[in-house]
Design a protein around this motif. Structure first.
Motif, PDB file in Angstrom:
ATOM      1  N   LEU A  44       0.828  -1.200   0.000  1.00 29.59           N
ATOM      2  CA  LEU A  44       0.000   0.000   0.000  1.00 29.59           C
ATOM      3  C   LEU A  44       0.867   1.256   0.000  1.00 29.59           C
ATOM      4  N   PHE A  45       1.904   1.270   0.819  1.00 29.66           N
ATOM      5  CA  PHE A  45       2.814   2.418   0.881  1.00 29.66           C
ATOM      6  C   PHE A  45       3.513   2.631  -0.458  1.00 29.66           C
ATOM      7  N   ILE A  46       4.037   1.556  -1.041  1.00 34.12           N
ATOM      8  CA  ILE A  46       4.724   1.665  -2.336  1.00 34.12           C
ATOM      9  C   ILE A  46       3.745   2.083  -3.433  1.00 34.12           C
ATOM     10  N   GLY A  47       2.535   1.551  -3.401  1.00 34.27           N
ATOM     11  CA  GLY A  47       1.536   1.894  -4.411  1.00 34.27           C
ATOM     12  C   GLY A  47       1.130   3.350  -4.359  1.00 34.27           C
ATOM     13  N   ILE A  48       0.873   3.855  -3.149  1.00 31.15           N
ATOM     14  CA  ILE A  48       0.490   5.258  -3.016  1.00 31.15           C
ATOM     15  C   ILE A  48       1.650   6.167  -3.406  1.00 31.15           C
ATOM     16  N   SER A  49       2.868   5.805  -2.980  1.00 34.18           N
ATOM     17  CA  SER A  49       4.042   6.605  -3.347  1.00 34.18           C
ATOM     18  C   SER A  49       4.236   6.632  -4.859  1.00 34.18           C
ATOM     19  N   SER A  50       4.055   5.494  -5.511  1.00 32.54           N
ATOM     20  CA  SER A  50       4.214   5.426  -6.967  1.00 32.54           C
ATOM     21  C   SER A  50       3.173   6.270  -7.684  1.00 32.54           C
ATOM     22  N   LEU A  51       1.936   6.206  -7.217  1.00 25.76           N
ATOM     23  CA  LEU A  51       0.883   7.010  -7.848  1.00 25.76           C
ATOM     24  C   LEU A  51       1.125   8.502  -7.648  1.00 25.76           C
ATOM     25  N   LEU A  52       1.555   8.886  -6.435  1.00 32.10           N
ATOM     26  CA  LEU A  52       1.837  10.299  -6.198  1.00 32.10           C
ATOM     27  C   LEU A  52       3.001  10.773  -7.058  1.00 32.10           C
ATOM     28  N   TYR A  53       4.003   9.928  -7.215  1.00 37.29           N
ATOM     29  CA  TYR A  53       5.138  10.288  -8.063  1.00 37.29           C
ATOM     30  C   TYR A  53       4.696  10.412  -9.526  1.00 37.29           C
ATOM     31  N   ALA A  54       3.843   9.503  -9.967  1.00 37.09           N
ATOM     32  CA  ALA A  54       3.366   9.541 -11.355  1.00 37.09           C
ATOM     33  C   ALA A  54       2.520  10.783 -11.614  1.00 37.09           C
ATOM     34  N   LEU A  55       1.783  11.214 -10.607  1.00 40.33           N
ATOM     35  CA  LEU A  55       0.957  12.408 -10.766  1.00 40.33           C
ATOM     36  C   LEU A  55       1.743  13.702 -10.588  1.00 40.33           C
ATOM     37  N   GLY A  56       3.006  13.578 -10.192  1.00 36.28           N
ATOM     38  CA  GLY A  56       3.839  14.754 -10.025  1.00 36.28           C
ATOM     39  C   GLY A  56       3.719  15.411  -8.673  1.00 36.28           C
ATOM     40  N   LEU A  57       2.971  14.791  -7.759  1.00 33.83           N
ATOM     41  CA  LEU A  57       2.793  15.374  -6.438  1.00 33.83           C
ATOM     42  C   LEU A  57       3.945  15.036  -5.497  1.00 33.83           C
ATOM     43  N   LEU A  58       4.703  14.033  -5.834  1.00 32.05           N
ATOM     44  CA  LEU A  58       5.817  13.602  -4.999  1.00 32.05           C
ATOM     45  C   LEU A  58       7.086  13.743  -5.822  1.00 32.05           C
ATOM     46  N   ASN A  59       7.688  14.911  -5.749  1.00 33.16           N
ATOM     47  CA  ASN A  59       8.884  15.187  -6.522  1.00 33.16           C
ATOM     48  C   ASN A  59      10.089  15.078  -5.600  1.00 33.16           C
ATOM     49  N   LEU A  60      10.807  13.973  -5.682  1.00 34.97           N
ATOM     50  CA  LEU A  60      11.941  13.726  -4.810  1.00 34.97           C
ATOM     51  C   LEU A  60      13.229  14.123  -5.504  1.00 34.97           C
ATOM     52  N   SER A  61      13.794  15.236  -5.086  1.00 36.62           N
ATOM     53  CA  SER A  61      15.087  15.646  -5.616  1.00 36.62           C
ATOM     54  C   SER A  61      16.176  15.147  -4.681  1.00 36.62           C
ATOM     55  N   SER A  62      17.409  15.270  -5.100  1.00 38.50           N
ATOM     56  CA  SER A  62      18.516  14.800  -4.269  1.00 38.50           C
ATOM     57  C   SER A  62      18.634  15.628  -2.994  1.00 38.50           C
ATOM     58  N   GLU A  63      18.320  16.922  -3.067  1.00 40.81           N
ATOM     59  CA  GLU A  63      18.357  17.764  -1.875  1.00 40.81           C
ATOM     60  C   GLU A  63      17.294  17.336  -0.869  1.00 40.81           C
ATOM     61  N   THR A  64      16.112  17.002  -1.363  1.00 38.28           N
ATOM     62  CA  THR A  64      15.038  16.563  -0.487  1.00 38.28           C
ATOM     63  C   THR A  64      15.393  15.242   0.180  1.00 38.28           C
ATOM     64  N   LEU A  65      15.962  14.330  -0.583  1.00 34.32           N
ATOM     65  CA  LEU A  65      16.354  13.044  -0.008  1.00 34.32           C
ATOM     66  C   LEU A  65      17.460  13.210   1.026  1.00 34.32           C
ATOM     67  N   GLU A  66      18.406  14.094   0.773  1.00 34.73           N
ATOM     68  CA  GLU A  66      19.492  14.346   1.721  1.00 34.73           C
ATOM     69  C   GLU A  66      18.952  14.971   3.008  1.00 34.73           C
ATOM     70  N   LEU A  67      18.027  15.909   2.888  1.00 34.36           N
ATOM     71  CA  LEU A  67      17.412  16.520   4.054  1.00 34.36           C
ATOM     72  C   LEU A  67      16.622  15.499   4.860  1.00 34.36           C
ATOM     73  N   LEU A  68      15.890  14.650   4.168  1.00 34.18           N
ATOM     74  CA  LEU A  68      15.132  13.597   4.830  1.00 34.18           C
ATOM     75  C   LEU A  68      16.059  12.625   5.546  1.00 34.18           C
ATOM     76  N   ARG A  69      17.162  12.273   4.913  1.00 37.08           N
ATOM     77  CA  ARG A  69      18.119  11.340   5.505  1.00 37.08           C
ATOM     78  C   ARG A  69      18.756  11.934   6.757  1.00 37.08           C
ATOM     79  N   THR A  70      19.182  13.183   6.689  1.00 34.15           N
ATOM     80  CA  THR A  70      19.827  13.800   7.858  1.00 34.15           C
ATOM     81  C   THR A  70      18.846  13.976   9.011  1.00 34.15           C
TER      82      THR A  70
END
Length: 90
Positions: A44-70
């Motif tokens: 369910l988590f992967i499915g919702i994330s994939s749909l949000l990414y496909a719709l453009g609502l979940l735009n994960l850039s490298s800066e966002t991933l780095e901020l999330l990781r830290t």
């Protein structure tokens, strides 16, 4: 024929994963799907994330991933120190 763009790929993957999460245990011919409780939640988590990414609502850039990781690493360190204080205090 149609092109298989990344948006189409994420859309199809999202639909497949949400279907697995909703249906759960099923048998389709020679294929048996039995994800279990954690597997259904993860699908369910992967499915919702994939749909949000496909719709453009979940735009994960490298800066966002780095901020999330830290921030996640900082929260884990705080949790570990709190647990250590709790253990040493008792």
């Amino acid at each position: 024929m149609t092109d298989l763009t990344p948006n189409n790929t994420f859309l199809i993957a999202g639909i497949v994963f949400i279907t697995i999460a909703v249906i759960g245990q099923s048998k389709l011919g020679f294929i048996e799907i039995n994800p279990g409780c954690f597997g259904r939640f993860l699908a369910l988590f992967i499915g919702i994330s994939s749909l949000l990414y496909a719709l453009g609502l979940l735009n994960l850039s490298s800066e966002t991933l780095e901020l999330l990781r830290t921030s996640l690493i900082e929260k884990i360190k705080q949790s570990i120190s709190s647990i250590n204080e709790l253990i040493q205090g008792s």
